[in-house]
Design an enzyme around this catalytic site. Sequence first.
Site, PDB file in Angstrom:
ATOM      1  N   TRP A 325       0.850  -1.206   0.000  1.00 53.23           N
ATOM      2  CA  TRP A 325       0.000   0.000   0.000  1.00 53.23           C
ATOM      3  C   TRP A 325       0.879   1.248   0.000  1.00 53.23           C
ATOM      4  O   TRP A 325       0.565   2.240  -0.659  1.00 53.23           O
ATOM      5  CB  TRP A 325      -0.909   0.001   1.238  1.00 53.23           C
ATOM      6  CG  TRP A 325      -1.752   1.236   1.358  1.00 53.23           C
ATOM      7  CD1 TRP A 325      -2.993   1.437   0.825  1.00 53.23           C
ATOM      8  CD2 TRP A 325      -1.418   2.443   2.055  1.00 53.23           C
ATOM      9  NE1 TRP A 325      -3.445   2.699   1.139  1.00 53.23           N
ATOM     10  CE2 TRP A 325      -2.495   3.344   1.892  1.00 53.23           C
ATOM     11  CE3 TRP A 325      -0.319   2.867   2.807  1.00 53.23           C
ATOM     12  CZ2 TRP A 325      -2.502   4.614   2.454  1.00 53.23           C
ATOM     13  CZ3 TRP A 325      -0.313   4.139   3.348  1.00 53.23           C
ATOM     14  CH2 TRP A 325      -1.405   4.999   3.177  1.00 53.23           C
ATOM     15  N   HIS A 326       1.988   1.160   0.724  1.00 54.57           N
ATOM     16  CA  HIS A 326       2.861   2.330   0.819  1.00 54.57           C
ATOM     17  C   HIS A 326       3.520   2.675  -0.498  1.00 54.57           C
ATOM     18  O   HIS A 326       3.794   3.841  -0.778  1.00 54.57           O
ATOM     19  CB  HIS A 326       3.940   2.116   1.896  1.00 54.57           C
ATOM     20  CG  HIS A 326       3.428   2.352   3.276  1.00 54.57           C
ATOM     21  ND1 HIS A 326       2.809   1.378   4.004  1.00 54.57           N
ATOM     22  CD2 HIS A 326       3.416   3.461   4.039  1.00 54.57           C
ATOM     23  CE1 HIS A 326       2.448   1.876   5.180  1.00 54.57           C
ATOM     24  NE2 HIS A 326       2.795   3.145   5.224  1.00 54.57           N
ATOM     25  N   GLY A 327       3.808   1.684  -1.306  1.00 57.77           N
ATOM     26  CA  GLY A 327       4.439   2.006  -2.580  1.00 57.77           C
ATOM     27  C   GLY A 327       4.595   0.789  -3.454  1.00 57.77           C
ATOM     28  O   GLY A 327       4.758  -0.328  -2.964  1.00 57.77           O
ATOM     29  N   PHE A 485       2.268   8.119  -1.490  1.00 59.09           N
ATOM     30  CA  PHE A 485       1.516   6.879  -1.327  1.00 59.09           C
ATOM     31  C   PHE A 485       0.069   7.090  -1.709  1.00 59.09           C
ATOM     32  O   PHE A 485      -0.772   6.310  -1.483  1.00 59.09           O
ATOM     33  CB  PHE A 485       1.635   6.349   0.109  1.00 59.09           C
ATOM     34  CG  PHE A 485       3.075   6.315   0.585  1.00 59.09           C
ATOM     35  CD1 PHE A 485       4.071   5.844  -0.262  1.00 59.09           C
ATOM     36  CD2 PHE A 485       3.427   6.772   1.836  1.00 59.09           C
ATOM     37  CE1 PHE A 485       5.388   5.828   0.151  1.00 59.09           C
ATOM     38  CE2 PHE A 485       4.745   6.758   2.256  1.00 59.09           C
ATOM     39  CZ  PHE A 485       5.724   6.287   1.411  1.00 59.09           C
TER      40      PHE A 485
END
Lengths: 485, 327
Positions: A325-327, A485
């Site tokens: 989800w962060h990247g 993000f």
Amino acid sequence: MLFNSLDFAIFLPIVFILYWFVTNRNLTLQNVLIVAASYVFYGWWDWRFLSLIVFSTLVDYSVGLKLKDEANKFKRKVLLWVSIIVNLGFLGVFKYYNFFLDSLYEVAPGLQTVLGFNTLDIILPVGVSFYTFQTLSYTIDVYRKKLEPTKSLIDFAAFVAFFPQLVAGPIERASHLLPQFYAPRQFKFINLQFGFIRILWGLFKKVVIADRLAILVDSVYQSPADFGGIHFIIASVLFAFQIYCDFSGYSDIAIGTARLFGFKLMENFRSPYFSKSLGEFWRRWHISLSTWFRDYVYIPLGGSKVATKRVYLNLMIVFVVSGFWHGAAWTFIIWGALHGSILILEHLFTGRKALFNNAPALLVNTLKVLAVFSVTTFAWIFFRANTTADAFYIVQHLFDFSEPLAQNLRGMTLYLGGPLWKLLASFLLVGLLLLVEYSVTKEKISEQIIIKQKPLIRWSLYTSMVVFILLFGSFEVDQFIYFQF
Amino acid sequence: MTTSKIEQRKLLKNGLGFCLVLCTVLFALEFVTSYFVKHSSDAQTGKINLVMQHEIDPEIMMFGSSVAEVGLDANTIEKKTQRATYNMGIDGTKISASEFLIDEFLSYSKNCETVVIGMAFFSFTKSEKLNAPERFLAYKSNPFVKQNIFNIQPALGNKLYYVPFYSFIVANHTYYKNAFYGLKNVMNSKASFTDSLKGFVPHDTEYYDTRKNGKQLDYIGIDSSAVNDYKRIIQKIKAHDIQPILVLMPMHINGQESFSNFATYREQAKKLSQEMEVHLYDFFDHDVTTQDKYYYNNGHLNATGANVFSNVLADSLNSIIKTNKTK
């Protein structure tokens, strides 16, 4: 529009005055103003991004209403999947498409000619990961019949696009934020004071601490080959505080700004670096995301009410997904997997006889805090590194102390073009932050305490904060880390 | 009165009161720091202060970026030409960004006969951003400074002049460091800045080849607006009956060879000098450029190189100055 920009400094007072002095007698008008202001705020980056948020709003609003009237289980599920596919579809196209394709072609280069798909030349819309999760939570809660869908499109649009938390959270739950749009709001001076203090503190964390540390951290992480062990340790420790101040600073400004308009947002951080276990860290770090994953991924997977091995698998899934989800990069996936693995280890050892049973509590707690900090800082290496190769290079050379410490430090500061005091100043700032955070946890400092002071003391404190931010702030960095993000 | 009205009144009373206090503090701070910066004698700011406060009026004034700052030994030139000389080179600054200094200098100078402009390879490239605006922040009310900022970076100009206290955003630690030095000077009652090197900043370090792997050649952009900047400045200097001289500062041969179109830059400088009828000294073929011992990197002369080159330049200047006298 960035919180630390001149544009926002002009935008905020205008919206504030219109909100409390022009539209204050009509709740609908106030909410319309919030929607309009939020779209201006978001469109300031690129007006084309607005089409996504409007589409997402319309889909989830319609799905919510349909779910209310639909009794058929299958049809309800279809409606839920429509929302999931639309929202995750945005993420898939804008955030993950290129990553999947690149990874696939890297594993099997021949596939490119067979499939004929090329990577897309697109930019990731700011904050898409945040608002898609927020709208998803609405639809899932309505589907689960935990929440009454709203009939007002204006209220729903305001909930989705509420500008203080639109691009980097906190990711609000509909059950918490949406009802606040239904209720009439009365101007209270205390809200203004509370909001103002939070905004100042958030700005301080962002422009004075995070952006100052960024200068040192970036130089090391941009070209790891030029540095050695001590540099990597210093840069990684500083990055731990940089990302905390950057992100929690944003959350503070978001919470403070929302408060100016009479809204209460959830707390997103509670001094995470004072955690005594990794589990506790995740209850204090990015709380809105952690609880989102807990409620919408971990628990549906069975949570902790399944066999132990399955619990560990669930934990791993949640953390790998959270990393993703962060990247869209392997570095984030490794970061998530590292957290998942260590958390599993922590679960395995929970309940075992402690090593230092007879040691003083203060010592044990300090060691625990240091251990958790070391683990999270180590994991941050993967989070911050530009590539997996860089991350592994740093890890391999983390304890490479071939040169004496003093020479290393001098080399580092020379490379940065500044004297040693810049590095020392960075640590001083971190010390100041920890002192304030510690005082907050011990309830020695709080907004309430400040608000209760005499005007002279309050104003002196506010003025000092503003002056401090202006004198010591770095205004060259024009982004918040979590925007990507 | 409703609760809301009472709260709104509280806001107005407290908000206005606090804003008044804050504005007073910020205004005082802005004033005090700029006052002390004007008394700083440190490096670039010290040099700028000398011109802005009309404290120097040499016969030969030299402008330019770091190549001029480190490559023109004012004392050597002064000795050879028998004319008071000052090096007003400011690092990282194109001639367009020094225009306010030239304007201010021309506005008061009575002694100046010659203005030497030391040029670097980037002299004709496009510039859209001011480098280190904090250097002249203390003089933002000066009309030349204002015009200079608006010419180069209008967006910054709008913010700096129309947004209250925006100078705090532009100011950085160098600015506050200078304020501190200025405060020390004021406390020690230092009347003015005495600069024995006359603006020259020698670098006593060994040569380091700064080429990027020696493979990829860079390209020098030639921008018509940058050329026009030179034309405008030359005209201004001439209008004050002062002789402008362009000097292509000697660049190490490795530096010259790292550009694919270095000849274009030299041709453009030649064209400019012919069009504006000014003397141009091109030192790119001089012996100095092939010897590592005279440089600390590919663009900049070291102290020894500066001394050697300044002697050469002074000889050239002497011939022109004598010609002028004959005239």
